[in-house]
Motif scaffolding. Structure first.
Motif, mmCIF file in Angstrom:
data_model
loop_
_atom_site.group_PDB
_atom_site.id
_atom_site.type_symbol
_atom_site.label_atom_id
_atom_site.label_comp_id
_atom_site.label_asym_id
_atom_site.label_seq_id
_atom_site.Cartn_x
_atom_site.Cartn_y
_atom_site.Cartn_z
ATOM 1 N N ARG A 114 0.837 -1.207 0.000
ATOM 2 C CA ARG A 114 0.000 0.000 0.000
ATOM 3 C C ARG A 114 0.872 1.257 0.000
ATOM 4 O O ARG A 114 0.596 2.220 -0.707
ATOM 5 C CB ARG A 114 -0.938 -0.001 1.215
ATOM 6 N N LYS A 115 1.930 1.221 0.801
ATOM 7 C CA LYS A 115 2.789 2.404 0.932
ATOM 8 C C LYS A 115 3.670 2.582 -0.318
ATOM 9 O O LYS A 115 3.795 3.674 -0.840
ATOM 10 C CB LYS A 115 3.668 2.229 2.182
ATOM 11 N N ASP A 116 4.282 1.495 -0.797
ATOM 12 C CA ASP A 116 5.289 1.623 -1.861
ATOM 13 C C ASP A 116 4.680 1.857 -3.236
ATOM 14 O O ASP A 116 5.236 2.579 -4.050
ATOM 15 C CB ASP A 116 6.163 0.359 -1.923
ATOM 16 N N TRP A 117 3.560 1.187 -3.535
ATOM 17 C CA TRP A 117 3.005 1.358 -4.895
ATOM 18 C C TRP A 117 1.483 1.489 -4.896
ATOM 19 O O TRP A 117 0.822 1.163 -5.883
ATOM 20 C CB TRP A 117 3.508 0.270 -5.856
ATOM 21 N N ASN A 118 0.978 2.025 -3.737
ATOM 22 C CA ASN A 118 -0.431 2.450 -3.635
ATOM 23 C C ASN A 118 -1.425 1.328 -3.883
ATOM 24 O O ASN A 118 -2.491 1.549 -4.470
ATOM 25 C CB ASN A 118 -0.745 3.598 -4.614
ATOM 26 N N TRP A 119 -1.092 0.120 -3.445
ATOM 27 C CA TRP A 119 -2.009 -1.005 -3.660
ATOM 28 C C TRP A 119 -3.328 -0.817 -2.905
ATOM 29 O O TRP A 119 -3.357 -0.420 -1.742
ATOM 30 C CB TRP A 119 -1.361 -2.331 -3.223
ATOM 31 N N GLU A 120 -4.420 -1.106 -3.559
ATOM 32 C CA GLU A 120 -5.735 -1.141 -2.914
ATOM 33 C C GLU A 120 -6.592 -2.182 -3.627
ATOM 34 O O GLU A 120 -6.759 -2.114 -4.851
ATOM 35 C CB GLU A 120 -6.404 0.232 -3.026
ATOM 36 N N GLU A 121 -7.123 -3.147 -2.857
ATOM 37 C CA GLU A 121 -7.936 -4.180 -3.500
ATOM 38 C C GLU A 121 -9.336 -3.645 -3.804
ATOM 39 O O GLU A 121 -9.797 -2.703 -3.176
ATOM 40 C CB GLU A 121 -8.034 -5.445 -2.607
ATOM 41 N N GLU A 122 -10.008 -4.300 -4.779
ATOM 42 C CA GLU A 122 -11.342 -3.843 -5.147
ATOM 43 C C GLU A 122 -12.413 -4.884 -4.792
ATOM 44 O O GLU A 122 -13.515 -4.542 -4.382
ATOM 45 C CB GLU A 122 -11.362 -3.560 -6.655
ATOM 46 N N PHE A 123 -12.082 -6.160 -4.954
ATOM 47 C CA PHE A 123 -13.124 -7.189 -4.910
ATOM 48 C C PHE A 123 -13.296 -7.813 -3.526
ATOM 49 O O PHE A 123 -12.374 -8.427 -2.987
ATOM 50 C CB PHE A 123 -12.833 -8.287 -5.950
ATOM 51 N N THR A 124 -14.495 -7.661 -2.955
ATOM 52 C CA THR A 124 -14.842 -8.280 -1.674
ATOM 53 C C THR A 124 -15.311 -9.714 -1.929
ATOM 54 O O THR A 124 -15.585 -10.091 -3.080
ATOM 55 C CB THR A 124 -16.017 -7.527 -1.030
#
Ligand code: NAD
Ligand code: AKB
Length: 317
Positions: free
Chosen positions: A288-298
Protein backbone atom coordinates in the motif's frame (compact mmCIF):
# COMPACT_ATOMS: atom_id res chain seq x y z
CA UNK A 1 9.97 -0.64 -27.02
CA UNK A 2 8.95 -3.38 -24.59
CA UNK A 3 8.83 -6.97 -25.83
CA UNK A 4 7.26 -9.21 -23.22
CA UNK A 5 7.51 -12.99 -22.86
CA UNK A 6 5.02 -14.70 -20.52
CA UNK A 7 6.28 -18.19 -19.61
CA UNK A 8 3.58 -20.55 -18.32
CA UNK A 9 0.99 -18.43 -20.14
CA UNK A 10 -1.50 -21.27 -20.52
CA UNK A 11 -2.34 -21.49 -16.81
CA UNK A 12 -4.81 -19.84 -14.44
CA UNK A 13 -2.88 -16.56 -14.08
CA UNK A 14 -1.05 -16.52 -17.41
CA UNK A 15 -4.14 -16.69 -19.59
CA UNK A 16 -5.60 -13.55 -17.95
CA UNK A 17 -2.26 -11.76 -17.61
CA UNK A 18 -1.54 -12.15 -21.34
CA UNK A 19 -4.91 -10.59 -22.20
CA UNK A 20 -4.30 -7.68 -19.81
CA UNK A 21 -0.77 -7.06 -21.11
CA UNK A 22 -1.93 -7.23 -24.76
CA UNK A 23 -4.64 -4.68 -23.97
CA UNK A 24 -2.10 -2.41 -22.30
CA UNK A 25 0.66 -2.69 -24.92
CA UNK A 26 -0.08 -4.39 -28.25
CA UNK A 27 -0.73 -7.97 -29.29
CA UNK A 28 2.62 -8.18 -31.10
CA UNK A 29 4.54 -6.98 -28.03
CA UNK A 30 3.31 -9.82 -25.79
CA UNK A 31 4.43 -13.36 -26.64
CA UNK A 32 2.62 -16.10 -24.75
CA UNK A 33 4.59 -19.30 -24.17
CA UNK A 34 3.98 -22.58 -22.42
CA UNK A 35 5.17 -26.16 -22.49
CA UNK A 36 1.75 -26.97 -23.98
CA UNK A 37 1.94 -27.74 -27.68
CA UNK A 38 -1.37 -26.08 -28.48
CA UNK A 39 -2.00 -22.47 -27.55
CA UNK A 40 -5.08 -22.19 -25.31
CA UNK A 41 -8.06 -20.63 -27.18
CA UNK A 42 -8.30 -17.66 -24.82
CA UNK A 43 -4.85 -16.29 -25.82
CA UNK A 44 -4.90 -17.25 -29.49
CA UNK A 45 -5.20 -13.65 -30.62
CA UNK A 46 -1.44 -13.00 -30.47
CA UNK A 47 1.96 -14.67 -30.80
CA UNK A 48 2.47 -18.05 -29.10
CA UNK A 49 5.66 -20.07 -28.71
CA UNK A 50 5.92 -23.55 -27.28
CA UNK A 51 8.81 -23.37 -24.80
CA UNK A 52 9.94 -25.62 -21.96
CA UNK A 53 11.43 -23.47 -19.19
CA UNK A 54 13.63 -26.43 -18.26
CA UNK A 55 15.33 -26.24 -21.68
CA UNK A 56 17.75 -23.51 -20.63
CA UNK A 57 19.46 -23.17 -24.01
CA UNK A 58 16.18 -22.94 -25.95
CA UNK A 59 14.86 -20.27 -23.57
CA UNK A 60 18.11 -18.28 -23.77
CA UNK A 61 18.14 -18.48 -27.56
CA UNK A 62 14.50 -17.37 -27.80
CA UNK A 63 14.90 -14.42 -25.40
CA UNK A 64 18.09 -13.16 -27.04
CA UNK A 65 17.10 -13.61 -30.68
CA UNK A 66 13.66 -12.05 -30.18
CA UNK A 67 15.01 -9.05 -28.23
CA UNK A 68 12.75 -9.82 -25.27
CA UNK A 69 12.91 -7.03 -22.66
CA UNK A 70 10.58 -8.33 -19.90
CA UNK A 71 9.76 -11.85 -18.69
CA UNK A 72 6.82 -12.91 -16.53
CA UNK A 73 7.81 -16.38 -15.29
CA UNK A 74 4.70 -18.28 -14.21
CA UNK A 75 5.63 -21.92 -14.88
CA UNK A 76 5.64 -23.88 -11.60
CA UNK A 77 4.11 -26.82 -9.78
CA UNK A 78 1.62 -25.58 -7.16
CA UNK A 79 1.36 -26.72 -3.55
CA UNK A 80 -0.76 -29.88 -3.78
CA UNK A 81 0.90 -31.25 -6.94
CA UNK A 82 4.35 -30.38 -5.59
CA UNK A 83 3.77 -32.57 -2.50
CA UNK A 84 3.15 -35.49 -4.87
CA UNK A 85 6.24 -34.80 -7.03
CA UNK A 86 8.75 -33.13 -4.70
CA UNK A 87 11.90 -33.69 -6.82
CA UNK A 88 10.32 -32.42 -10.00
CA UNK A 89 8.65 -29.50 -8.19
CA UNK A 90 12.00 -28.34 -6.83
CA UNK A 91 13.60 -28.66 -10.28
CA UNK A 92 10.83 -26.84 -12.15
CA UNK A 93 10.29 -24.11 -9.56
CA UNK A 94 14.01 -23.30 -9.15
CA UNK A 95 15.85 -24.01 -12.44
CA UNK A 96 13.57 -21.82 -14.53
CA UNK A 97 14.07 -18.92 -12.16
CA UNK A 98 17.88 -19.15 -12.46
CA UNK A 99 17.65 -19.23 -16.27
CA UNK A 100 15.70 -15.98 -16.27
CA UNK A 101 17.67 -14.26 -13.50
CA UNK A 102 20.93 -15.09 -15.34
CA UNK A 103 19.60 -13.62 -18.60
CA UNK A 104 18.87 -10.37 -16.74
CA UNK A 105 22.24 -10.44 -14.98
CA UNK A 106 23.93 -10.67 -18.40
CA UNK A 107 21.98 -7.62 -19.58
CA UNK A 108 19.57 -9.44 -21.93
CA UNK A 109 16.44 -8.49 -19.93
CA UNK A 110 15.27 -5.23 -18.37
CA UNK A 111 12.54 -6.50 -16.01
CA UNK A 112 11.38 -9.79 -14.49
CA UNK A 113 8.16 -10.69 -12.70
CA UNK A 114 8.24 -13.93 -10.72
CA UNK A 115 5.34 -14.80 -8.41
CA UNK A 116 5.78 -15.94 -4.85
CA UNK A 117 2.96 -17.15 -2.59
CA UNK A 118 1.52 -17.10 0.92
CA UNK A 119 3.09 -20.60 1.01
CA UNK A 120 6.40 -18.97 2.04
CA UNK A 121 4.92 -18.81 5.54
CA UNK A 122 4.71 -21.86 7.78
CA UNK A 123 3.19 -23.23 10.97
CA UNK A 124 5.39 -21.04 13.22
CA UNK A 125 4.39 -17.80 11.46
CA UNK A 126 1.88 -15.54 13.26
CA UNK A 127 -1.15 -16.37 11.14
CA UNK A 128 -3.49 -13.41 11.65
CA UNK A 129 -2.55 -10.29 9.72
CA UNK A 130 0.75 -11.96 8.87
CA UNK A 131 3.39 -9.21 8.62
CA UNK A 132 5.77 -8.69 5.69
CA UNK A 133 8.76 -9.48 7.89
CA UNK A 134 8.17 -12.39 10.26
CA UNK A 135 9.12 -16.00 11.01
CA UNK A 136 9.22 -17.96 7.74
CA UNK A 137 9.59 -21.70 8.14
CA UNK A 138 7.54 -23.18 5.25
CA UNK A 139 6.73 -26.88 5.67
CA UNK A 140 5.81 -27.73 2.05
CA UNK A 141 8.02 -28.40 -0.98
CA UNK A 142 6.21 -25.59 -2.78
CA UNK A 143 6.67 -23.16 0.12
CA UNK A 144 10.36 -24.01 0.42
CA UNK A 145 10.84 -23.39 -3.31
CA UNK A 146 9.04 -20.02 -3.12
CA UNK A 147 11.02 -18.99 -0.04
CA UNK A 148 14.32 -19.94 -1.75
CA UNK A 149 13.18 -18.14 -4.93
CA UNK A 150 12.51 -14.96 -2.94
CA UNK A 151 16.00 -15.07 -1.45
CA UNK A 152 17.55 -15.52 -4.90
CA UNK A 153 15.49 -12.64 -6.38
CA UNK A 154 16.69 -10.33 -3.62
CA UNK A 155 20.26 -11.57 -4.06
CA UNK A 156 20.29 -10.91 -7.83
CA UNK A 157 18.88 -7.45 -7.21
CA UNK A 158 21.45 -6.61 -4.52
CA UNK A 159 24.47 -8.09 -6.29
CA UNK A 160 23.71 -7.57 -9.96
CA UNK A 161 21.06 -4.84 -9.96
CA UNK A 162 18.52 -7.15 -11.63
CA UNK A 163 15.10 -5.45 -11.74
CA UNK A 164 13.05 -8.37 -10.44
CA UNK A 165 9.68 -7.81 -8.75
CA UNK A 166 7.40 -10.22 -6.94
CA UNK A 167 4.15 -10.65 -5.05
CA UNK A 168 3.16 -13.27 -2.48
CA UNK A 169 -0.17 -14.03 -4.12
CA UNK A 170 -2.94 -15.44 -1.94
CA UNK A 171 -5.31 -18.07 -3.40
CA UNK A 172 -6.57 -16.70 -6.71
CA UNK A 173 -10.16 -17.01 -7.88
CA UNK A 174 -11.15 -16.82 -11.54
CA UNK A 175 -13.54 -18.36 -14.05
CA UNK A 176 -11.76 -18.24 -17.42
CA UNK A 177 -9.48 -21.24 -16.79
CA UNK A 178 -9.30 -23.88 -14.07
CA UNK A 179 -6.68 -23.69 -11.31
CA UNK A 180 -3.61 -25.91 -11.58
CA UNK A 181 -3.18 -28.07 -8.46
CA UNK A 182 -3.14 -25.79 -5.41
CA UNK A 183 -4.55 -25.99 -1.89
CA UNK A 184 -6.80 -22.97 -2.46
CA UNK A 185 -8.38 -24.55 -5.58
CA UNK A 186 -11.50 -25.50 -3.59
CA UNK A 187 -12.50 -21.82 -3.65
CA UNK A 188 -12.82 -22.03 -7.44
CA UNK A 189 -14.18 -25.56 -7.75
CA UNK A 190 -17.01 -24.83 -5.30
CA UNK A 191 -18.66 -22.44 -7.79
CA UNK A 192 -18.57 -24.94 -10.66
CA UNK A 193 -20.02 -27.73 -8.50
CA UNK A 194 -22.63 -25.40 -6.96
CA UNK A 195 -23.85 -24.53 -10.42
CA UNK A 196 -23.63 -28.03 -11.94
CA UNK A 197 -24.53 -30.31 -9.01
CA UNK A 198 -26.00 -28.05 -6.32
CA UNK A 199 -23.55 -29.60 -3.86
CA UNK A 200 -19.82 -29.66 -3.12
CA UNK A 201 -17.55 -31.95 -1.11
CA UNK A 202 -14.73 -29.77 0.24
CA UNK A 203 -11.20 -31.15 0.79
CA UNK A 204 -10.63 -28.61 3.59
CA UNK A 205 -12.50 -28.49 6.90
CA UNK A 206 -15.28 -25.96 7.42
CA UNK A 207 -13.35 -23.41 9.51
CA UNK A 208 -10.12 -23.30 7.48
CA UNK A 209 -9.61 -19.60 6.88
CA UNK A 210 -7.25 -18.60 4.06
CA UNK A 211 -6.32 -15.37 2.25
CA UNK A 212 -7.85 -15.14 -1.24
CA UNK A 213 -8.11 -12.66 -4.09
CA UNK A 214 -10.13 -12.21 -7.25
CA UNK A 215 -7.97 -12.59 -10.38
CA UNK A 216 -8.69 -9.09 -11.74
CA UNK A 217 -7.22 -7.63 -8.55
CA UNK A 218 -4.15 -9.89 -8.82
CA UNK A 219 -3.56 -8.94 -12.47
CA UNK A 220 -3.94 -5.22 -11.71
CA UNK A 221 -1.56 -5.55 -8.74
CA UNK A 222 1.02 -7.29 -10.96
CA UNK A 223 0.90 -4.59 -13.61
CA UNK A 224 0.92 -1.77 -11.04
CA UNK A 225 3.95 -3.28 -9.30
CA UNK A 226 5.80 -3.66 -12.62
CA UNK A 227 5.03 -0.03 -13.55
CA UNK A 228 6.01 1.50 -10.21
CA UNK A 229 9.18 3.63 -10.28
CA UNK A 230 12.18 1.53 -9.29
CA UNK A 231 13.07 3.85 -6.40
CA UNK A 232 9.67 3.11 -4.77
CA UNK A 233 10.30 -0.64 -4.70
CA UNK A 234 11.75 -1.27 -1.25
CA UNK A 235 11.18 -5.05 -1.32
CA UNK A 236 12.99 -7.25 -3.82
CA UNK A 237 12.02 -10.57 -2.25
CA UNK A 238 8.21 -10.42 -2.61
CA UNK A 239 5.41 -8.16 -1.39
CA UNK A 240 2.61 -9.37 0.89
CA UNK A 241 -0.71 -8.72 -0.84
CA UNK A 242 -4.19 -8.95 0.62
CA UNK A 243 -7.63 -9.22 -0.95
CA UNK A 244 -10.10 -10.97 1.34
CA UNK A 245 -10.19 -13.99 3.69
CA UNK A 246 -12.89 -16.61 4.19
CA UNK A 247 -13.56 -20.18 5.31
CA UNK A 248 -15.31 -22.91 3.29
CA UNK A 249 -18.28 -22.59 5.65
CA UNK A 250 -18.48 -18.81 5.19
CA UNK A 251 -18.18 -19.10 1.41
CA UNK A 252 -20.86 -21.80 1.29
CA UNK A 253 -23.21 -19.55 3.28
CA UNK A 254 -22.79 -16.79 0.72
CA UNK A 255 -23.43 -19.23 -2.15
CA UNK A 256 -26.54 -20.49 -0.37
CA UNK A 257 -27.97 -16.97 -0.38
CA UNK A 258 -27.99 -17.15 -4.19
CA UNK A 259 -28.59 -20.93 -4.61
CA UNK A 260 -30.70 -21.81 -1.53
CA UNK A 261 -30.60 -25.57 -2.20
CA UNK A 262 -26.77 -25.64 -2.24
CA UNK A 263 -25.22 -28.14 0.21
CA UNK A 264 -21.60 -28.50 1.31
CA UNK A 265 -19.91 -31.51 2.95
CA UNK A 266 -16.34 -31.78 4.24
CA UNK A 267 -13.80 -34.57 3.60
CA UNK A 268 -10.41 -33.09 4.51
CA UNK A 269 -7.42 -34.74 2.79
CA UNK A 270 -3.64 -34.12 2.72
CA UNK A 271 -4.25 -30.52 1.68
CA UNK A 272 -5.68 -29.74 5.14
CA UNK A 273 -2.20 -29.89 6.66
CA UNK A 274 -0.90 -27.52 3.99
CA UNK A 275 -3.74 -25.06 4.60
CA UNK A 276 -3.23 -25.25 8.37
CA UNK A 277 0.37 -24.11 7.92
CA UNK A 278 -0.61 -20.97 5.99
CA UNK A 279 -1.82 -17.55 7.21
CA UNK A 280 -5.49 -16.72 7.70
CA UNK A 281 -5.02 -13.08 6.72
CA UNK A 282 -2.21 -10.86 5.43
CA UNK A 283 -0.85 -7.43 6.33
CA UNK A 284 0.04 -5.77 3.03
CA UNK A 285 0.93 -2.31 4.30
CA UNK A 286 4.25 -2.24 2.37
CA UNK A 287 2.44 -2.76 -0.96
CA UNK A 288 0.00 0.00 0.00
CA UNK A 289 2.79 2.40 0.93
CA UNK A 290 5.29 1.62 -1.86
CA UNK A 291 3.01 1.36 -4.90
CA UNK A 292 -0.43 2.45 -3.63
CA UNK A 293 -2.01 -1.00 -3.66
CA UNK A 294 -5.73 -1.14 -2.91
CA UNK A 295 -7.94 -4.18 -3.50
CA UNK A 296 -11.34 -3.84 -5.15
CA UNK A 297 -13.12 -7.19 -4.91
CA UNK A 298 -14.84 -8.28 -1.67
CA UNK A 299 -15.96 -11.87 -1.02
CA UNK A 300 -19.59 -10.92 -1.81
CA UNK A 301 -18.57 -9.45 -5.16
CA UNK A 302 -16.46 -12.53 -5.99
CA UNK A 303 -19.37 -14.89 -5.20
CA UNK A 304 -21.71 -12.93 -7.44
CA UNK A 305 -19.24 -12.76 -10.36
CA UNK A 306 -18.25 -16.42 -10.10
CA UNK A 307 -21.81 -17.75 -9.98
CA UNK A 308 -22.73 -15.58 -12.96
CA UNK A 309 -19.77 -16.64 -15.05
CA UNK A 310 -18.43 -20.14 -14.34
CA UNK A 311 -19.04 -22.58 -17.16
CA UNK A 312 -19.36 -26.13 -15.75
CA UNK A 313 -18.58 -27.48 -19.25
CA UNK A 314 -14.91 -26.73 -18.45
CA UNK A 315 -14.97 -29.40 -15.69
CA UNK A 316 -13.43 -32.77 -16.44
CA UNK A 317 -14.63 -34.49 -13.23
P1 NAD B 1 -1.02 -23.05 -13.42
O1 NAD B 1 -0.63 -24.41 -12.96
O2 NAD B 1 -2.44 -22.76 -13.69
O3 NAD B 1 -0.19 -22.66 -14.71
C1 NAD B 1 1.18 -22.95 -14.86
C2 NAD B 1 1.47 -23.05 -16.35
O4 NAD B 1 2.85 -23.37 -16.47
C3 NAD B 1 0.68 -24.16 -17.04
O5 NAD B 1 0.01 -23.66 -18.19
C4 NAD B 1 1.73 -25.17 -17.43
O6 NAD B 1 1.47 -25.84 -18.65
C5 NAD B 1 2.97 -24.29 -17.54
N1 NAD B 1 4.20 -25.07 -17.40
C6 NAD B 1 4.41 -26.15 -16.61
N2 NAD B 1 5.64 -26.64 -16.80
C7 NAD B 1 6.22 -25.84 -17.73
C8 NAD B 1 7.49 -25.84 -18.36
N3 NAD B 1 8.40 -26.78 -18.10
N4 NAD B 1 7.77 -24.86 -19.25
C9 NAD B 1 6.83 -23.92 -19.56
N5 NAD B 1 5.60 -23.89 -19.00
C10 NAD B 1 5.30 -24.84 -18.10
O7 NAD B 1 -0.43 -22.03 -12.34
P2 NAD B 1 -0.96 -20.56 -12.00
O8 NAD B 1 -2.00 -20.68 -10.97
O9 NAD B 1 -1.21 -19.80 -13.24
O10 NAD B 1 0.33 -19.99 -11.24
C11 NAD B 1 1.35 -19.29 -11.91
C12 NAD B 1 2.41 -18.89 -10.89
O11 NAD B 1 1.79 -18.12 -9.84
C13 NAD B 1 3.10 -20.06 -10.19
O12 NAD B 1 4.43 -19.72 -9.95
C14 NAD B 1 2.37 -20.17 -8.87
O13 NAD B 1 3.18 -20.71 -7.89
C15 NAD B 1 2.06 -18.71 -8.58
N6 NAD B 1 0.91 -18.56 -7.68
C16 NAD B 1 -0.35 -18.92 -8.07
C17 NAD B 1 -1.41 -18.77 -7.18
C18 NAD B 1 -2.81 -19.14 -7.57
O14 NAD B 1 -3.69 -19.14 -6.69
N7 NAD B 1 -3.08 -19.45 -8.84
C19 NAD B 1 -1.18 -18.27 -5.89
C20 NAD B 1 0.12 -17.96 -5.51
C21 NAD B 1 1.17 -18.08 -6.43
C1 AKB C 1 -1.76 -22.99 -3.95
O1 AKB C 1 -2.79 -23.26 -3.28
O2 AKB C 1 -0.80 -23.77 -4.09
C2 AKB C 1 -1.69 -21.63 -4.61
C3 AKB C 1 -0.96 -20.68 -3.73
C4 AKB C 1 -1.68 -19.97 -2.67
O3 AKB C 1 0.22 -20.50 -3.89
N1 AKB C 1 -3.00 -21.19 -4.93
Amino acid sequence: MKKILVIGAGGQIGSELVIALRNKFSKEQVIASDVKEICPDIIQDGPYQQLDILNREAVREFVISNNITDVYLLAALLSATAEKHPDFAWKLNMEGLFTILDLAKEGHLKQIFWPSSIAVFGPTTPNVNTPQYTIMEPSTVYGISKQAGERWCEYYNNKFNVDVRSIRYPGLISYTSLPGGGTTDYAVDIFYKAKRDGKFDCFLSENTELPMMYMADAIRATIELMEAPSENITIRSAYNLSGCSFTPKGLAAKIKKIIPAFEITYTPDFRQQIADSWPKSIDDSFARKDWNWEEEFTTDKIVEIMLNNVNPALLTT
